[in-house]
Structure formats: C-alpha cells, structure tokens
Design a protein around this motif. Structure first.
Motif, PDB file in Angstrom:
ATOM      1  N   THR A  74     -32.885  30.400  81.065  1.00 23.63           N
ATOM      2  CA  THR A  74     -32.424  29.986  79.943  1.00 23.63           C
ATOM      3  C   THR A  74     -31.301  31.447  80.236  1.00 23.63           C
ATOM      4  OG1 THR A  74     -32.298  29.946  77.560  1.00 23.63           O
ATOM      5  CG2 THR A  74     -34.409  30.831  78.612  1.00 23.63           C
ATOM      6  N   ARG A  75     -30.369  31.081  79.441  1.00 26.36           N
ATOM      7  CA  ARG A  75     -29.423  32.155  79.275  1.00 26.36           C
ATOM      8  C   ARG A  75     -29.772  32.899  78.026  1.00 26.36           C
ATOM      9  NH1 ARG A  75     -23.901  31.294  82.260  1.00 26.36           N
ATOM     10  NH2 ARG A  75     -24.046  30.628  84.262  1.00 26.36           N
ATOM     11  N   LYS A  76     -30.479  31.912  77.049  1.00 23.92           N
ATOM     12  CA  LYS A  76     -30.828  32.692  75.445  1.00 23.92           C
ATOM     13  C   LYS A  76     -32.322  33.640  75.725  1.00 23.92           C
ATOM     14  CE  LYS A  76     -30.635  27.984  73.419  1.00 23.92           C
ATOM     15  NZ  LYS A  76     -30.199  26.586  73.303  1.00 23.92           N
ATOM     16  N   PRO A  77     -32.403  34.431  74.683  1.00 26.29           N
ATOM     17  CA  PRO A  77     -33.047  35.707  74.610  1.00 26.29           C
ATOM     18  C   PRO A  77     -34.049  34.830  74.785  1.00 26.29           C
ATOM     19  CG  PRO A  77     -31.768  36.033  72.833  1.00 26.29           C
ATOM     20  CD  PRO A  77     -31.578  34.584  73.467  1.00 26.29           C
ATOM     21  N   VAL A  78     -35.111  35.522  75.843  1.00 27.10           N
ATOM     22  CA  VAL A  78     -36.728  35.314  75.464  1.00 27.10           C
ATOM     23  C   VAL A  78     -37.963  36.287  75.696  1.00 27.10           C
ATOM     24  CG1 VAL A  78     -38.717  34.645  77.805  1.00 27.10           C
ATOM     25  CG2 VAL A  78     -35.953  34.195  77.514  1.00 27.10           C
ATOM     26  N   SER A  79     -39.080  35.581  74.786  1.00 25.32           N
ATOM     27  CA  SER A  79     -40.169  36.953  73.975  1.00 25.32           C
ATOM     28  C   SER A  79     -41.525  36.088  74.787  1.00 25.32           C
ATOM     29  CB  SER A  79     -39.651  36.911  72.487  1.00 25.32           C
ATOM     30  OG  SER A  79     -39.711  35.832  72.267  1.00 25.32           O
ATOM     31  N   VAL A  80     -41.193  34.914  75.172  1.00 16.38           N
ATOM     32  CA  VAL A  80     -43.340  35.041  76.073  1.00 16.38           C
ATOM     33  C   VAL A  80     -43.537  35.977  76.246  1.00 16.38           C
ATOM     34  CG1 VAL A  80     -44.016  32.745  76.847  1.00 16.38           C
ATOM     35  CG2 VAL A  80     -42.055  32.240  75.443  1.00 16.38           C
ATOM     36  N   TYR A  81     -43.120  36.632  77.287  1.00 16.94           N
ATOM     37  CA  TYR A  81     -43.766  37.806  77.877  1.00 16.94           C
ATOM     38  C   TYR A  81     -44.033  39.186  76.795  1.00 16.94           C
ATOM     39  CZ  TYR A  81     -42.156  34.558  81.122  1.00 16.94           C
ATOM     40  OH  TYR A  81     -42.115  33.360  82.394  1.00 16.94           O
ATOM     41  N   LEU A 128     -28.775  33.776  90.995  1.00 14.92           N
ATOM     42  CA  LEU A 128     -30.406  33.202  90.272  1.00 14.92           C
ATOM     43  C   LEU A 128     -30.635  34.734  89.201  1.00 14.92           C
ATOM     44  CD1 LEU A 128     -32.228  31.226  92.596  1.00 14.92           C
ATOM     45  CD2 LEU A 128     -31.245  30.969  90.818  1.00 14.92           C
ATOM     46  N   VAL A 129     -31.419  36.338  90.024  1.00 17.48           N
ATOM     47  CA  VAL A 129     -31.255  36.752  88.923  1.00 17.48           C
ATOM     48  C   VAL A 129     -30.310  37.643  87.673  1.00 17.48           C
ATOM     49  CG1 VAL A 129     -32.548  39.345  89.588  1.00 17.48           C
ATOM     50  CG2 VAL A 129     -33.134  37.675  91.282  1.00 17.48           C
ATOM     51  N   ASN A 130     -29.398  37.991  88.127  1.00 17.96           N
ATOM     52  CA  ASN A 130     -28.474  38.313  87.350  1.00 17.96           C
ATOM     53  C   ASN A 130     -28.131  37.089  86.489  1.00 17.96           C
ATOM     54  OD1 ASN A 130     -29.249  41.123  88.558  1.00 17.96           O
ATOM     55  ND2 ASN A 130     -27.541  40.364  89.824  1.00 17.96           N
ATOM     56  N   VAL A 131     -27.539  35.988  86.276  1.00 18.52           N
ATOM     57  CA  VAL A 131     -27.352  35.373  85.896  1.00 18.52           C
ATOM     58  C   VAL A 131     -28.015  34.649  84.738  1.00 18.52           C
ATOM     59  CG1 VAL A 131     -25.210  33.670  84.930  1.00 18.52           C
ATOM     60  CG2 VAL A 131     -24.877  35.794  86.919  1.00 18.52           C
ATOM     61  N   VAL A 132     -28.333  33.182  85.795  1.00 17.34           N
ATOM     62  CA  VAL A 132     -29.659  32.020  85.484  1.00 17.34           C
ATOM     63  C   VAL A 132     -30.546  32.826  84.821  1.00 17.34           C
ATOM     64  CG1 VAL A 132     -30.781  30.254  86.046  1.00 17.34           C
ATOM     65  CG2 VAL A 132     -28.774  30.266  86.507  1.00 17.34           C
ATOM     66  N   GLY A 133     -30.765  34.013  85.735  1.00 18.90           N
ATOM     67  CA  GLY A 133     -32.699  34.166  85.081  1.00 18.90           C
ATOM     68  C   GLY A 133     -32.344  35.113  84.541  1.00 18.90           C
ATOM     69  N   ARG A 134     -31.435  36.409  84.164  1.00 18.48           N
ATOM     70  CA  ARG A 134     -31.467  37.345  83.398  1.00 18.48           C
ATOM     71  C   ARG A 134     -32.673  36.903  82.761  1.00 18.48           C
ATOM     72  NH1 ARG A 134     -29.204  40.316  79.636  1.00 18.48           N
ATOM     73  NH2 ARG A 134     -27.544  37.998  78.883  1.00 18.48           N
ATOM     74  N   THR A 135     -32.663  37.087  81.263  1.00 23.36           N
ATOM     75  CA  THR A 135     -33.489  37.212  80.125  1.00 23.36           C
ATOM     76  C   THR A 135     -34.496  36.760  79.877  1.00 23.36           C
ATOM     77  OG1 THR A 135     -33.112  34.798  79.659  1.00 23.36           O
ATOM     78  CG2 THR A 135     -31.370  36.339  78.676  1.00 23.36           C
ATOM     79  N   VAL A 136     -35.314  36.195  81.181  1.00 21.97           N
ATOM     80  CA  VAL A 136     -36.773  35.843  81.404  1.00 21.97           C
ATOM     81  C   VAL A 136     -37.058  37.335  82.603  1.00 21.97           C
ATOM     82  CG1 VAL A 136     -37.801  34.391  83.337  1.00 21.97           C
ATOM     83  CG2 VAL A 136     -36.023  33.414  81.851  1.00 21.97           C
ATOM     84  N   TYR A 137     -35.980  37.271  83.318  1.00 24.94           N
ATOM     85  CA  TYR A 137     -36.722  38.705  84.260  1.00 24.94           C
ATOM     86  C   TYR A 137     -36.813  39.895  83.269  1.00 24.94           C
ATOM     87  CZ  TYR A 137     -36.734  35.314  88.072  1.00 24.94           C
ATOM     88  OH  TYR A 137     -35.917  34.507  89.150  1.00 24.94           O
ATOM     89  N   ALA A 138     -35.885  40.125  82.127  1.00 22.01           N
ATOM     90  CA  ALA A 138     -35.709  41.498  81.416  1.00 22.01           C
ATOM     91  C   ALA A 138     -37.151  41.356  80.332  1.00 22.01           C
ATOM     92  CB  ALA A 138     -34.363  41.448  80.540  1.00 22.01           C
ATOM     93  N   ASP A 139     -37.900  39.358  79.885  1.00 20.53           N
ATOM     94  CA  ASP A 139     -38.676  40.291  79.680  1.00 20.53           C
ATOM     95  C   ASP A 139     -40.457  40.055  80.031  1.00 20.53           C
ATOM     96  OD1 ASP A 139     -39.745  40.208  76.201  1.00 20.53           O
ATOM     97  OD2 ASP A 139     -40.716  37.488  77.026  1.00 20.53           O
TER      98      ASP A 139
END
Length: 236
Positions: A74-81, A128-139
């Motif tokens: 997702t491109r939305k902020p992620v906080s699950v992790y 995938l890493v810098n656009v689609v999954g950016r917020t997932v990987y940051a979290d």
C-alpha cells in the motif's frame, strides 16, 4: 513448548500454526478474525496488535513468540510492524518471555543483492521497493530497529520473494543474507519454527531462500503484488 503466533491467519502464519501443532507444540493463534482451525492444543486469541492490552494478555505464559505479521502493499502509512512489534517486545519483556522470531524481508538488509537480471534489477524491483512497497518496507525497518534494541533472544528472518508451494524443501539459511530471489511460504514457516528451538542465530538476522521449484519473476510479481497477494518482497 507453548508458542504464540502473531499473524496466524496469514498465508505464512497458518502454515506455522499447523506445523507447530503437528510437531506437538501448544499454540496460541493471535488473529483479528475467526480462525478456521480447531485442535486440542490450539488456543485462538482474537485481538489486534495495535492494542497493547490484547498483546499483553496473549504473551503471558508463553515460551516463545513467532511474528508472521503482514499487510498487502500500500502507499498509505503502515504501522502494523513497528507498533505491533513494539507492543510484542514490551509484553515479552514484562512477562519474561525471551525467545522472539519475526519476519521482515531481504529488502531491509543493508547487504541486499540484486540478482534478477537487468529488467528486474533496474525497473521492476525499484518500482516495488521504492513506490509500491515503500511504506511497508519502512515499517519493517522500524520493527527491526525495535527488536534489535530489546534485550530479548531474537532472530529476524528475511525471506526473498514469497510464493506458495506445497512442500518444505532443502532451503538455504545464512546469517544476514543468502543469495536467491524466492522463498516459498512452506520453507519460511519451517525456518521460523526451527529458530524457536535453535540458538544458532540468536540476536542475528538471517536470510532464507528456496532453491528448487522457483516461479518465474513475472508470475510472482503479478500474483503477489498486483492481484491482492501479500507482497512479492514484503508482507507475509
């Protein structure tokens, strides 16, 4: 052994839970939704990792914790992790539960190596890493930082591109990183469970890759990233 599995209703979590039961462990499945499996050694704890009280209740009395938490790209902020991980760590420290095994991704490693060829390395993976999954990987990276800062006996498990397969294979495991593009969820689940009872990689990050029966890159990306899957190199 009493094992608590966070993300038990996810594709990897269900495999971990079933395999742990098959091997004779007592399992608590932490999930937000109804859990489809019933077993005399299975306890289902319905809750949300964003709720510290619910996490605390589930952790009490456990011998080990496995986190297979995951969210779709997702491109939305992620906080699950990060928030979920912080609550898990705090509850474990409070209750004296020391063994934690959690999943992130090979992308979070500083020594991540691109091995997919020109199109994958220069176009698909960066997207995938810098656009689609950016917020997932940051979290995920925030989760790793919280785990490393803890006093727990932790192991961070970093799979490569996730896909489904029926059987566990002779997969490869190594400290920090193992060269390879794919990890089946069957192999990932087996690796997670093996770490719970093995102290070889305590307070270390490890890579896990499948070396037989690999899918094509195009199939993996289409199925996992763009059709509502759990993430070609991200969530579980």
């Amino acid at each position: 052994m009493k094992i608590l599995v966070f993300g038990a209703n996810g594709p990897t979590g269900r495999r971990v839970t079933q395999q742990a039961l098959d091997e004779g462990h007592e399992v608590t499945a932490f999930t937000r939704r109804a859990f489809p499996r019933r077993h005399e050694r299975l306890r289902v704890h319905t809750g949300d990792v964003h709720d510290p009280g619910s996490v605390d209740d589930a952790v009490a009395g456990q011998d080990a914790v496995i986190s297979a938490l995951g969210v779709p790209y997702t491109r939305k902020p992620v906080s699950v992790y990060s928030r979920g991980g912080a609550h898990i760590v705090a509850a474990m420290e409070r209750h004296g539960v020391r063994r934690l095994v959690c999943v992130t991704s090979t992308v979070t490693g500083s020594d991540h190596v691109q091995t997919g060829g020109f199109v994958f390395n220069r176009i698909l993976q960066p997207f995938l890493v810098n656009v689609v999954g950016r917020t997932v990987y940051a979290d995920m990276a925030a989760l790793e930082a919280a785990v490393r800062a803890s006093d727990l006996d932790w192991t961070i498990v970093r799979p490569s591109g996730l896909y489904d397969a029926d059987e566990v294979t002779a997969y490869r495991v190594g400290k920090d990183h193992v060269e390879g593009r794919f990890t089946s969820r069957a192999d990932l689940a087996d690796c997670l469970l093996r770490q719970v009872t093995d102290d070889q990689y305590v307070r270390a990050a490890i890579g896990v890759v499948t070396v037989v029966g690999e899918p094509s890159i195009a199939t993996l990306i289409w199925r996992e990233a763009f059709k509502g899957g759990r993430g070609a190199r991200g969530a579980r």
